[in-house]
Scaffold this motif. Structure first.
Motif, PDB file in Angstrom:
ATOM      1  N   PRO A 153       0.807  -1.221   0.000  1.00  0.00           N
ATOM      2  CA  PRO A 153       0.000   0.000   0.000  1.00  0.00           C
ATOM      3  C   PRO A 153       0.846   1.279   0.000  1.00  0.00           C
ATOM      4  CG  PRO A 153      -0.830  -1.559   1.607  1.00  0.00           C
ATOM      5  CD  PRO A 153       0.487  -2.089   1.148  1.00  0.00           C
ATOM      6  N   LEU A 154       2.123   1.172   0.314  1.00  0.00           N
ATOM      7  CA  LEU A 154       3.025   2.322   0.285  1.00  0.00           C
ATOM      8  C   LEU A 154       3.851   2.356  -1.001  1.00  0.00           C
ATOM      9  CD1 LEU A 154       4.290   2.275   3.990  1.00  0.00           C
ATOM     10  CD2 LEU A 154       2.440   3.638   2.989  1.00  0.00           C
ATOM     11  N   GLY A 155       3.517   1.500  -1.946  1.00  0.00           N
ATOM     12  CA  GLY A 155       4.250   1.435  -3.200  1.00  0.00           C
ATOM     13  C   GLY A 155       5.173   0.236  -3.249  1.00  0.00           C
ATOM     14  N   VAL A 156       5.945   0.145  -4.318  1.00  0.00           N
ATOM     15  CA  VAL A 156       6.890  -0.946  -4.470  1.00  0.00           C
ATOM     16  C   VAL A 156       8.001  -0.802  -3.438  1.00  0.00           C
ATOM     17  CG1 VAL A 156       8.569  -2.031  -6.013  1.00  0.00           C
ATOM     18  CG2 VAL A 156       6.379  -1.216  -6.914  1.00  0.00           C
ATOM     19  N   ALA A 157       8.323  -1.900  -2.764  1.00  0.00           N
ATOM     20  CA  ALA A 157       9.333  -1.876  -1.704  1.00  0.00           C
ATOM     21  C   ALA A 157      10.081  -3.204  -1.725  1.00  0.00           C
ATOM     22  CB  ALA A 157       8.671  -1.641  -0.347  1.00  0.00           C
ATOM     23  N   LYS A 158      10.949  -3.391  -0.742  1.00  0.00           N
ATOM     24  CA  LYS A 158      11.677  -4.658  -0.675  1.00  0.00           C
ATOM     25  C   LYS A 158      11.768  -5.127   0.774  1.00  0.00           C
ATOM     26  CE  LYS A 158      16.332  -2.551  -0.726  1.00  0.00           C
ATOM     27  NZ  LYS A 158      17.631  -2.530  -1.458  1.00  0.00           N
ATOM     28  N   VAL A 159      11.909  -6.441   0.910  1.00  0.00           N
ATOM     29  CA  VAL A 159      11.995  -7.054   2.221  1.00  0.00           C
ATOM     30  C   VAL A 159      13.025  -8.178   2.153  1.00  0.00           C
ATOM     31  CG1 VAL A 159      10.144  -8.721   1.783  1.00  0.00           C
ATOM     32  CG2 VAL A 159      10.612  -7.995   4.123  1.00  0.00           C
ATOM     33  N   ALA A 160      13.784  -8.346   3.215  1.00  0.00           N
ATOM     34  CA  ALA A 160      14.848  -9.355   3.226  1.00  0.00           C
ATOM     35  C   ALA A 160      14.268 -10.759   3.088  1.00  0.00           C
ATOM     36  CB  ALA A 160      15.657  -9.237   4.514  1.00  0.00           C
ATOM     37  N   LYS A 161      14.869 -11.564   2.226  1.00  0.00           N
ATOM     38  CA  LYS A 161      14.404 -12.936   2.043  1.00  0.00           C
ATOM     39  C   LYS A 161      14.518 -13.745   3.329  1.00  0.00           C
ATOM     40  CE  LYS A 161      15.105 -13.395  -2.958  1.00  0.00           C
ATOM     41  NZ  LYS A 161      15.798 -14.107  -4.042  1.00  0.00           N
ATOM     42  N   ARG A 162      15.557 -13.498   4.108  1.00  0.00           N
ATOM     43  CA  ARG A 162      15.732 -14.278   5.336  1.00  0.00           C
ATOM     44  C   ARG A 162      14.614 -14.003   6.337  1.00  0.00           C
ATOM     45  NH1 ARG A 162      18.093 -11.398   9.504  1.00  0.00           N
ATOM     46  NH2 ARG A 162      18.904  -9.339   8.972  1.00  0.00           N
ATOM     47  N   ALA A 163      13.975 -12.829   6.241  1.00  0.00           N
ATOM     48  CA  ALA A 163      12.872 -12.517   7.150  1.00  0.00           C
ATOM     49  C   ALA A 163      11.632 -13.329   6.824  1.00  0.00           C
ATOM     50  CB  ALA A 163      12.552 -11.028   7.097  1.00  0.00           C
ATOM     51  N   THR A 164      11.582 -13.916   5.642  1.00  0.00           N
ATOM     52  CA  THR A 164      10.449 -14.759   5.264  1.00  0.00           C
ATOM     53  C   THR A 164      10.729 -16.232   5.559  1.00  0.00           C
ATOM     54  OG1 THR A 164      11.165 -15.143   2.976  1.00  0.00           O
ATOM     55  CG2 THR A 164       9.946 -13.117   3.426  1.00  0.00           C
ATOM     56  N   GLN A 165      11.874 -16.489   6.157  1.00  0.00           N
ATOM     57  CA  GLN A 165      12.253 -17.833   6.569  1.00  0.00           C
ATOM     58  C   GLN A 165      12.274 -17.900   8.091  1.00  0.00           C
ATOM     59  OE1 GLN A 165      16.095 -17.954   4.780  1.00  0.00           O
ATOM     60  NE2 GLN A 165      15.319 -17.974   2.683  1.00  0.00           N
ATOM     61  N   PHE A 166      12.059 -19.073   8.640  1.00  0.00           N
ATOM     62  CA  PHE A 166      12.121 -19.217  10.089  1.00  0.00           C
ATOM     63  C   PHE A 166      13.554 -19.002  10.568  1.00  0.00           C
ATOM     64  CE2 PHE A 166       8.438 -21.921   8.957  1.00  0.00           C
ATOM     65  CZ  PHE A 166       7.470 -21.226   9.669  1.00  0.00           C
TER      66      PHE A 166
END
Length: 297
Positions: A153-166
């Motif tokens: 909702p704030l536009g295109v962004a990025k997030v660390a892949k490791r944060a999507t892993q346990f």
């Protein structure tokens, strides 16, 4: 009905369209840390007694708005549907926490945040928000070995892949054991009435959020969660099963849910003023109130 999305890190869903002076920072988009820092244990108990918050919604969750009133929006958290709330969990959200800008239709993969908190970053690396466990985002790019590019909702962004892993190895764990291992990363986190985020959980919000992180959609409340899953006998319970407790020695209404952790122990968010903890079932009054054990994994 207008489709909106949550653009706050975590949005409280209120029973009434008003807050107390102590709740001013609770409607900030950046997160709940300032609000929780000023709440004493006694005030968290009062939060439950007055039932001011009914649930929470996470960043990018869909909120279906029925009406706007004086800066507030009444509607439904679409990801928290159950047999009693077919459109989603109802309540009021501060309208400034909602984005009414339509997002492009996404049919590709999504990712879920599986760490307590992780930053949502702009393309230049600056932090937009600190996302909570359970936040779900559509992926629009994955070529970078460190980051997913996501639509928000704030536009295109990025997030660390490791944060999507346990944050622990899962190779030899069942999904049930994974639930317990994830849950214990929140040991000593203070109970929060209505909470489904890493800022604090109530009992059903705790198990709802953990299951969300392993791809299992549960209803929001214990009274509805008990109707899901496969019944399990007590002697056959395994880590990750849900233990439900009812008033009047198991004959009354369901009032609590906990995660079975193995060897007679449960892991749960107990009551306001307490913290996420392990408890040996045989040593507590809850033993006499155990009414069902259910497995969803």
């Amino acid at each position: 009905m207008q489709t909106t999305r949550i653009m706050a890190a975590v949005a409280n869903v209120w029973r009434q369209p008003r807050t107390l002076p102590i709740d001013t920072s609770a409607i900030a988009n950046a997160g709940l840390q300032a609000w929780l820092a000023q709440l004493s244990d006694a005030e968290t108990v009062k939060l439950e007694r007055e039932n001011r918050i009914v649930t929470q919604a996470l960043f990018n969750d869909v909120f279906l708005v029925e009406r706007f009133v004086d800066g507030w929006a009444y509607g439904y958290v679409a990801s928290q549907r159950d047999d009693h709330h077919l459109q989603g969990y109802p309540g009021w959200i501060w309208a400034a926490q909602l984005s009414t800008v339509p997002l492009p239709i996404q049919t590709g993969p999504t990712v879920t945040i599986r760490r307590g908190f992780t930053p949502l970053l702009k393309a230049d690396g600056r932090t937009l928000l600190r996302l909570s466990l359970g936040t779900e985002l559509p992926v629009i790019g994955s070529k970078d070995h460190r980051y997913y590019t996501v639509q928000t909702p704030l536009g295109v962004a990025k997030v660390a892949k490791r944060a999507t892993q346990f944050g622990f190895k899962t190779a030899n764990l069942t999904r049930g054991a994974t639930l317990v291992r994830l849950g214990e990363t929140f040991l000593d986190l203070r109970y929060l009435w209505g909470g489904i985020s890493a800022y604090g959980f109530d009992c059903s919000g705790f198990v709802y959020s953990l299951h969300r992180c392993v791809g299992i959609q549960l209803p929001r409340d214990a009274q509805d969660q008990i109707d899901k899953g496969v019944a399990v006998e007590r002697e056959a319970a395994q880590p990750g099963d849900l233990c439900f407790f009812a008033h009047d020695h198991g004959q009354g209404a369901v009032h609590h849910v906990a995660l079975y952790a193995g060897d007679g122990w449960i892991l749960h968010a107990p009551t306001p003023g307490k913290h996420v903890t392990y408890l040996q079932l045989a040593t507590t009054y809850l033993q006499d109130e155990l009414v069902a054990i259910k497995r969803n994994w």
